[in-house]
Design a protein around this motif. Structure first.
Motif, short mmCIF file in Angstrom:
data_model
loop_
_atom_site.label_atom_id
_atom_site.label_comp_id
_atom_site.label_asym_id
_atom_site.label_seq_id
_atom_site.Cartn_x
_atom_site.Cartn_y
_atom_site.Cartn_z
N UNK A 88 -1.02 8.26 4.96
CA UNK A 88 -1.99 7.38 5.75
C UNK A 88 -1.89 6.01 5.14
N UNK A 89 -1.62 5.68 3.87
CA UNK A 89 -1.59 4.28 3.11
C UNK A 89 -0.34 3.92 3.84
N UNK A 90 0.70 4.28 3.86
CA UNK A 90 1.72 3.68 4.50
C UNK A 90 1.87 3.66 5.87
N UNK A 91 1.02 4.43 6.80
CA UNK A 91 0.93 4.08 8.21
C UNK A 91 -0.05 2.95 8.33
N UNK A 92 -1.04 2.68 7.60
CA UNK A 92 -1.96 1.80 7.70
C UNK A 92 -1.16 0.35 7.30
N UNK A 93 -0.56 0.39 6.61
CA UNK A 93 0.20 -0.79 6.24
C UNK A 93 1.41 -1.18 6.98
N UNK A 94 2.01 -0.10 7.67
CA UNK A 94 3.00 -0.32 8.86
C UNK A 94 2.39 -1.01 10.03
N UNK A 95 1.14 -0.41 10.50
CA UNK A 95 0.50 -1.13 11.46
C UNK A 95 -0.12 -2.74 11.10
N UNK A 96 -0.38 -2.89 9.70
CA UNK A 96 -0.65 -4.18 9.27
C UNK A 96 0.75 -5.15 9.41
N UNK A 97 1.91 -4.45 9.17
CA UNK A 97 2.96 -5.29 9.27
C UNK A 97 3.27 -5.78 10.87
N UNK A 98 2.94 -4.65 11.74
CA UNK A 98 3.52 -5.10 13.01
C UNK A 98 2.31 -5.97 13.76
#
Ligand code: UDP
Length: 359
Positions: A88-98
């Motif tokens: 989840x942590x990685x997914x949230x930050x991947x969203x933030x990156x996009x």
């Protein structure tokens, strides 16, 4: 009215240990909620990135799926950084990156290694609000590195909390705040005490229960049971304590009980970064009895809005309970209004954001 220097586009990335509204995130949930609503009130644009299952419908939320992070308090200081599959942590930050191009500033609310590590890889500036004291070596190390590379981007609640990280650079101290109007003042409490918080070993609930058993003053306990074995042990160890567990309550239900108590007992065995429950209690006019350590020692005015006692001393708690008549409950409410209002909170955070962005 507050006049904003510039309207900011803010992206708040929540804690990855539990959905907002679940209580698993502890104080960081209310903190994020309060900063978010105050930033919106000041006309900043805001989006919150949070785990699926978050229940706040009144704020703009993007819900992200994935497996939760293990909470830092349950791990050894030397534990390596761990991530589950489909993190989840990685997914949230991947969203933030996009979406970073749409924002002026990203605010990280996770007490975890990854967002600090990612800071140099993002084009958008990141402000990190650290919600606990030092607990884990890999996290300490990355926080030190980011503090050096991006001065001012690491924010703490209190000096006692910040000191545990021993940073060389200057850092902002942001305290905390609440919507004081949601807490009703009560001048005539019942003969009972309150204990509010996550039920987990670092919170030291057993000391409050011991004080309640010895003084025979009923103890109302509110909060999420995070460690069930710990809770069961307390019940076995203090069979005669006049305690009542009321569950994890909404802010409104919680303050209804809290305000009718003679005092809030805060008995953390760790360096509490801040202690939201202290200011919630003061807002109700309820004095706080706490160990002289961590955040509470910077919040409570000893002898005026509560008592600071020798850390880990149940005898100290009992002596303070006996002196509660000396406290003017109105002074407690007043301290909450002047130091911990949403306006005071908003001023501190807005200032911090502008400083990071050099505005
Ligand atoms: N809380 C709540 N309902 C309850 C008990 C606690 O909403 O029944 C919230 C409380 O408002 C506070 C948080 O739980 O915001 C506890 O935060 P605190 O900073 O005191 O400690 P932490 O859990 O972060 O260590």
């Amino acid at each position: 009215m507050t006049v904003s220097v510039k309207t900011l586009k803010l992206l708040f990335v929540s804690t990855p240990v539990g959905p907002l509204g679940s209580g698993i995130g502890g104080g960081v949930e209310l903190t994020l909620y309060n900063i978010a609503q105050e930033m919106i009130r000041r006309s900043h644009q805001l989006q919150i990135v949070a785990p699926v299952g978050s229940t706040w419908n009144d704020l703009p939320l993007v819900q992200i799926p994935g497996n939760l992070q293990i909470i830092a308090q349950t791990q050894e200081r030397t534990a390596p950084v761990t991530m589950p599959e489909n993190s989840l942590l990685a997914n949230m930050w991947d969203y933030a990156r996009q979406v970073q191009g749409d924002y002026d500033l990203i605010v990280n609310f996770a007490y975890d290694w990854l967002p600090f590590y990612l800071a140099p890889f993002f084009d958008c500036a990141i402000a990190h609000l650290v919600s606990m004291g030092s607990l884990n070596n890999p996290l300490d190390q990355i926080i030190k590195q980011v503090a050096k590379q991006f001065p001012r981007t690491i924010g703490f609640h209190t000096q006692a909390q910040a000191a545990t990280f021993a940073l060389e650079q200057q850092y902002p101290l942001l305290s905390n705040g609440i919507d004081v109007s949601l807490y009703d003042f009560c001048s005539k409490p019942k003969q009972q005490l309150a204990w509010v918080g996550r039920i987990a070993p670092e919170k030291g609930l057993e000391d409050a229960v011991a004080a309640s058993q010895i003084t025979n003053v009923p103890l109302k306990i509110m909060g999420k049971i995070q460690d069930d074995l710990y809770w069961q042990k307390i019940n076995r160890d203090y069979p005669n304590a006049p305690l009542e567990y009321l569950g994890f309550l909404s802010t409104n239900q919680m303050q209804e009980v809290l305000r009718q108590c003679r005092a809030l007992l805060m008995t953390p065995h760790w360096v509490e970064a801040f202690g939201n429950v202290a200011i919630e209690s003061l807002a109700c006019g309820v004095p706080v009895i706490s160990y002289r350590r961590g955040g509470p020692s910077e919040i409570i005015q000893d002898g005026k809005t509560g008592f600071l006692v020798e850390p880990d001393s149940v005898a100290g708690l009992i002596a303070a309970i006996a002196r509660l008549d000396k406290i003017d409950r109105y002074a407690c409410r007043q301290q909450a209004e002047t130091e911990f209002s949403l306006k005071a909170l908003g001023d501190r955070f807005e200032n911090w954001f502008y400083k990071i962005l050099d505005i």
